[in-house]
Design a protein around this motif. Structure first.
Motif, short mmCIF file in Angstrom:
data_model
loop_
_atom_site.label_atom_id
_atom_site.label_comp_id
_atom_site.label_asym_id
_atom_site.label_seq_id
_atom_site.Cartn_x
_atom_site.Cartn_y
_atom_site.Cartn_z
N ASP A 11 0.84 -1.20 0.00
CA ASP A 11 0.00 0.00 0.00
C ASP A 11 0.88 1.25 0.00
N PRO A 12 0.28 2.45 -0.07
CA PRO A 12 1.10 3.66 -0.19
C PRO A 12 2.11 3.88 0.93
N SER A 13 1.92 3.24 2.08
CA SER A 13 2.85 3.45 3.19
C SER A 13 4.24 2.90 2.91
N VAL A 14 4.42 2.11 1.85
CA VAL A 14 5.75 1.57 1.53
C VAL A 14 6.64 2.62 0.88
N LYS A 16 8.98 5.61 0.97
CA LYS A 16 9.82 6.19 2.01
C LYS A 16 10.86 7.13 1.40
N ARG A 47 3.87 0.31 -7.61
CA ARG A 47 4.07 0.27 -6.15
C ARG A 47 3.32 -0.89 -5.52
N GLU A 292 4.88 13.75 0.97
CA GLU A 292 3.49 13.28 1.08
C GLU A 292 3.06 12.50 -0.16
N ALA A 294 2.66 9.43 -0.50
CA ALA A 294 1.67 8.39 -0.19
C ALA A 294 0.26 8.93 -0.33
N GLN A 298 -2.77 7.61 -2.75
CA GLN A 298 -4.13 7.34 -2.29
C GLN A 298 -5.14 8.07 -3.16
#
Length: 317
Positions: A11-14, A16, A47, A292, A294, A298
């Motif tokens: 998900d988008p949290s990967v 960094k 992603r 930002e 991520a 989203q």
């Protein structure tokens, strides 16, 4: 310099931030100080671990996505004469395997870039991949002719709103498929008519067209086959469902072509000229700081973005 990297598929949290060394440009290359990077659906798909770019890069993580950039040339490689330090440029870089656009600088081939004269850098960053996809879908694969009728699925999106304007500038009649909230937007860009994709009867309401530019795929792409007149064709852009739509088209006697966008600096320069002359307009949906990214992913995965999403590098308004 900072880059926003895919550290693992998910998900988008990967996504960094990482600090990496600057790259020295080689033969026929320049290094661009990036001000803005475009965010495209293919970035989010990669992603998530889907598609060809993900398959080819799965052993190379962390990997920096991003193909659309705009900024200023800051270093030249050997043999470069077409560009100079200080030139403002935009381009689709590193497509499809190298990427690298989500960073404060990127090394690009000269033939991936177009010079900007008056076009703002944020507009330039939103143009390359979406604009080239629209251009090549309509004219290379769709063989659109002046006076023909073309249906564009997802006409208010990043690719769709540019395709609408390229087709209108070419003298085609454009029919747009979009949500009701976007009907005023697409009609304002020159669509002759707009239809709601939620309406179960939209293919009948649209009627016959010479060309469908399918930017959605799946069920919508298959339903659009009913609109293609004899001798016409459908060009489908999403690769994941292209084979299924081709099969459905074959059963119904409709020619279906898939496509993969490719860099073309001459086409890109033509599109830049249209924007700089005011003959077309690029809609920016939102600009996010690089950190930002991520949130940008989203937003683009939500599927209801009007126009283009960008990432802004620190220090650039």
């Amino acid at each position: 310099m900072n880059q926003l990297q895919i550290t693992a598929f998910g998900d988008p949290s990967v996504l960094k931030l990482a600090c990496v060394p600057e790259t020295v440009p080689g033969e026929g290359q320049v290094r661009v100080r990036v001000h803005y990077a475009g965010v495209n659906p293919i970035d989010a798909k990669t992603r998530a671990g889907l598609g060809w770019a993900a398959a080819q890069n799965k052993e190379k993580l962390p990997w920096t996505p991003g193909y659309d950039v705009a900024g200023v040339v800051e270093a030249l490689g050997p043999g470069v004469s077409a560009l100079a330090v200080g030139d403002r440029v935009c381009g689709m870089v590193g497509f499809p395997l190298a990427g690298g656009g989500y960073g404060e600088s990127v090394v690009a081939q000269v033939d991936e870039l177009a010079r900007l004269t008056t076009l703002p850098l944020d507009q330039g960053a939103g143009l390359p991949l979406a604009g080239l996809t629209a251009w090549q879908g309509l004219f290379e694969h769709g063989e659109l002719q002046k006076g023909q009728r073309v249906l564009i699925l997802a006409a208010a999106g990043g690719v769709g709103h540019l395709a609408l304007q390229w087709a209108r500038a070419w003298g085609a009649e454009v029919v747009a498929l979009a949500s009701p909230d976007n009907h005023g937007f697409v009609l304002g860009l020159g669509a002759r008519a707009a239809f709601d994709y939620h309406d179960p009867d939209w293919p009948a309401r649209v009627g016959e067209v010479d060309l469908v530019l399918d930017l959605v795929g799946g069920e919508s792409g298959q339903r659009a086959l009913a609109c293609v007149k004899a001798g016409g064709r459908l060009v489908t852009v999403p690769t994941i469902t292209a084979e299924a739509i081709k099969a459905a088209g074959s059963e119904g006697g409709v020619e279906v072509r898939g496509m993969l966008v490719h860099p073309d600096s001459k086409q890109l320069a033509q599109m830049v000229m249209l924007l700089e002359m005011g003959e077309a307009h690029l809609q920016l949906a939102h600009i996010f700081p690089l950190a930002e990214g991520a949130l940008a992913h989203q937003a683009i995965e939500g599927g209801h973005t009007r126009g283009k999403l960008l990432l802004r590098m620190d220090g650039h308004a």
